[in-house]
Design a protein around this motif. Structure first.
Motif, PDB file in Angstrom:
ATOM      1  N   THR A   1      94.235  35.363  -5.577  1.00 53.58           N
ATOM      2  CA  THR A   1      95.457  34.745  -5.047  1.00 53.58           C
ATOM      3  C   THR A   1      95.735  33.411  -5.715  1.00 53.58           C
ATOM      4  O   THR A   1      96.869  33.111  -6.104  1.00 53.58           O
ATOM      5  CB  THR A   1      95.338  34.568  -3.529  1.00 53.58           C
TER       6      THR A   1
ATOM      7  N   ASN B   1      98.895  32.375  -8.426  1.00 58.60           N
ATOM      8  CA  ASN B   1      99.817  31.279  -8.140  1.00 58.60           C
ATOM      9  C   ASN B   1      99.554  30.038  -8.990  1.00 58.60           C
ATOM     10  O   ASN B   1     100.165  28.993  -8.763  1.00 58.60           O
ATOM     11  CB  ASN B   1      99.726  30.896  -6.656  1.00 58.60           C
TER      12      ASN B   1
ATOM     13  N   LEU C   1      89.221  38.015  -3.437  1.00 54.89           N
ATOM     14  CA  LEU C   1      90.639  38.056  -3.089  1.00 54.89           C
ATOM     15  C   LEU C   1      91.251  36.659  -3.123  1.00 54.89           C
ATOM     16  O   LEU C   1      92.386  36.465  -3.595  1.00 54.89           O
ATOM     17  CB  LEU C   1      90.822  38.681  -1.703  1.00 54.89           C
ATOM     18  N   GLY C   2      90.506  35.684  -2.616  1.00 49.76           N
ATOM     19  CA  GLY C   2      91.003  34.312  -2.645  1.00 49.76           C
ATOM     20  C   GLY C   2      91.173  33.799  -4.064  1.00 49.76           C
ATOM     21  O   GLY C   2      92.171  33.136  -4.387  1.00 49.76           O
TER      22      GLY C   2
END
Length: 498
Positions: free
Chosen positions: A219, A223, A215-216
């Motif tokens: 993310t 971005n 998930l990190g």
């Protein structure tokens, strides 16, 4: 455990993972383009690396399939979480290592292959793990092993087809490359958790930790700075302001990793590159009338059509395959779409499907990386272009080649000589450095150009001249071969395989 797992769930999981893995393959080529261009060799490297990853993953998955089903499913779940991390991480890894790889490995083919392997082998490897595990469970969970195995293979193939179509027709053009890989990361994450659930949780918390890492990574990838101002179905497009004076804007269009044109707001008739200066001036010199009609294959930043429109020449038609390129030219390069008829289709197709059309000047300025697309350099194409010329009309083509090779240029000249009575080669009148990549314009028509040299602004005044007939003949004899639709190795002739 596995006897209660529905076959339809295994078939669906296989199809979904297969679809996601093919999405990564298509996106890989798109992501590499801003760094190494989009060429035959880019796609060859992508396909080879991805298939190598799948093969290695299938091999390891086959070894896992020998374990008890719950254990093999948990291992497969771990592989899917690793696939999620490496897929999301590809968005961050590629720009971080591209410059280093291209510097360390200067030869183009090997640098493309090395970069592709470094970034996309592991995502493909982990995506290849589930197939043999799920197939083993499917055939051992039913009395009808043949239909079960067939269903698993069919699901993988259908998933691959779906992934290819989704990536090419939907994801890249609507979400962009980075967001598409984030979607695949999420699919791998959910798949990994499903396999852990089917195999029973390990109880160590490793699944939870790996999920957080995935998930990190997703993310961060979502971005990450985008390499493109606009990512179309075809290209990564970028605009750079190179103005010396902000109140007098001058802008550069970058398509994938190469500059494709420069324009100034207040100087529509001034060209800023050698090739557009030659195309512009030679069109005027060779036109049989002041208000000549022109057909442009490739728009780019529309510098030449914009100059023609500013001078008030005749009807202008542009075949630009990418609508996003035209939109960017209108928004950022001061091109007025009302000044020309713009066809958003392949240039050869546009000429082929308009048998009644005739043009005084046809200009070929389309490129895939540094190479003219193969279907635009063949005898068959030049014959088509000649049929679309009006009496006394001329065909002009921008060609790039290396000073110490000239195989691509010579072959284009030899091929055009089978169609046009007169073929000329023009270049800037300056001594090239050894091995320099040079820009030429090849002209085909019925009569020679009235002058063998001219001065033009590019943007400073430069001298351009036609190569002597003796030089062209020697080059053609030494390096040229006729290019046809059946065989036109333009990439190899450019020396990209050495």
């Amino acid at each position: 455990m596995t006897r209660t797992t529905p076959l339809c769930l295994l078939v669906t999981a296989q199809g979904v993972v297969s679809a996601a893995s093919l999405v990564v393959e298509i996106v890989a080529g798109r992501m590499l383009a801003p760094h190494v261009g989009m060429s035959l060799y880019t796609w060859t490297a992508v396909i080879a690396v991805v298939l190598a990853g799948f093969s290695a993953g299938h091999w390891w998955g086959g070894r896992l399939a020998e374990k008890p089903a719950p254990v093999s499913l948990r291992w497969t779940g771990g592989a899917m979480l690793a696939g999620a991390i490496t897929t999301g991480g590809a968005v961050l890894l590629l720009p971080a290592v591209a410059g280093w790889v291209l510097h360390v490995v200067p030869q183009q083919i090997w640098s493309i292959t090395a970069l592709t392997a470094l970034v996309f082998f592991l995502p493909s490897f982990f995506a290849g793990v589930p197939a043999p595990v799920l197939a083993m469970i499917a055939v051992t969970s039913t009395d009808r092993t043949g239909p079960a195995l067939g269903a698993m293979f069919a699901s993988g193939a259908i998933g691959a087809i779906a992934g290819t179509l989704l990536a090419g027709f939907f994801f890249i053009s609507w979400l962009g490359s980075s967001a598409t890989l984030v979607v695949v990361t999420a699919v791998y994450l959910v798949s990994g958790l499903l396999f852990f659930r089917l195999g029973g949780w390990s109880g160590t918390g490793a699944e939870f930790l790996a999920s957080l890492v995935a998930l990190g990574t997703a993310t961060l990838a979502l971005n990450a700075p985008a390499p493109c101002d606009r990512e179309s179905r075809y290209f990564c497009l970028r605009v750079e302001d190179i103005s010396a004076n902000p109140s007098d804007p001058v802008r550069l269009m970058v398509i994938d990793h190469l500059a494709h044109g420069i324009s100034a707001a207040r100087l529509p008739e001034v060209q800023f590159t050698e090739h557009t200066a030659m195309l512009d001036r030679l069109s005027i010199l060779r036109a049989t009338r002041a208000e000549f009609t022109s057909f442009h294959i490739g728009g780019g930043n529309y510098a030449v059509p914009r100059a023609f429109a500013a001078r008030g020449t005749g009807e202008i038609t542009v075949a630009e395959i990418d609508p996003a390129v035209t939109q960017m030219a209108a928004e950022s390069f001061w091109f007025d779409p009302a000044s020309a008829t713009v066809l958003h289709e392949d240039g050869r197709h546009a000429l082929l499907t308009r048998p009644e059309a005739r043009f005084d000047i046809i200009i070929g300025d389309a490129f895939t990386d540094v190479v003219v697309p193969v279907h635009l350099v063949t005898r068959e194409f030049f014959e088509l272009a000649a049929k679309r010329l009006s009496d006394g009309g001329s065909f002009l083509m921008n060609v790039i080649d290396h000073e110490d090779r000239l195989g691509a240029l010579a072959s284009i000249v030899v091929t055009m000589q089978t169609v046009f009575p007169v073929v000329e080669v023009w270049a800037e009148q300056v001594q090239p450095t050894p091995g320099q990549r040079m820009v030429f314009v090849v002209v085909g028509g019925d009569v020679p150009t009235q002058s063998d040299s001219f001065l033009a602004s590019a943007p400073n005044q430069k001298a351009f001249g036609a190569l002597s007939d003796e030089m062209v003949a020697e080059m053609a004899d030494r390096h040229g071969r006729v290019l046809t639709d059946d065989f036109a190795p333009i990439d190899r002739l450019m020396g990209l395989t050495d």
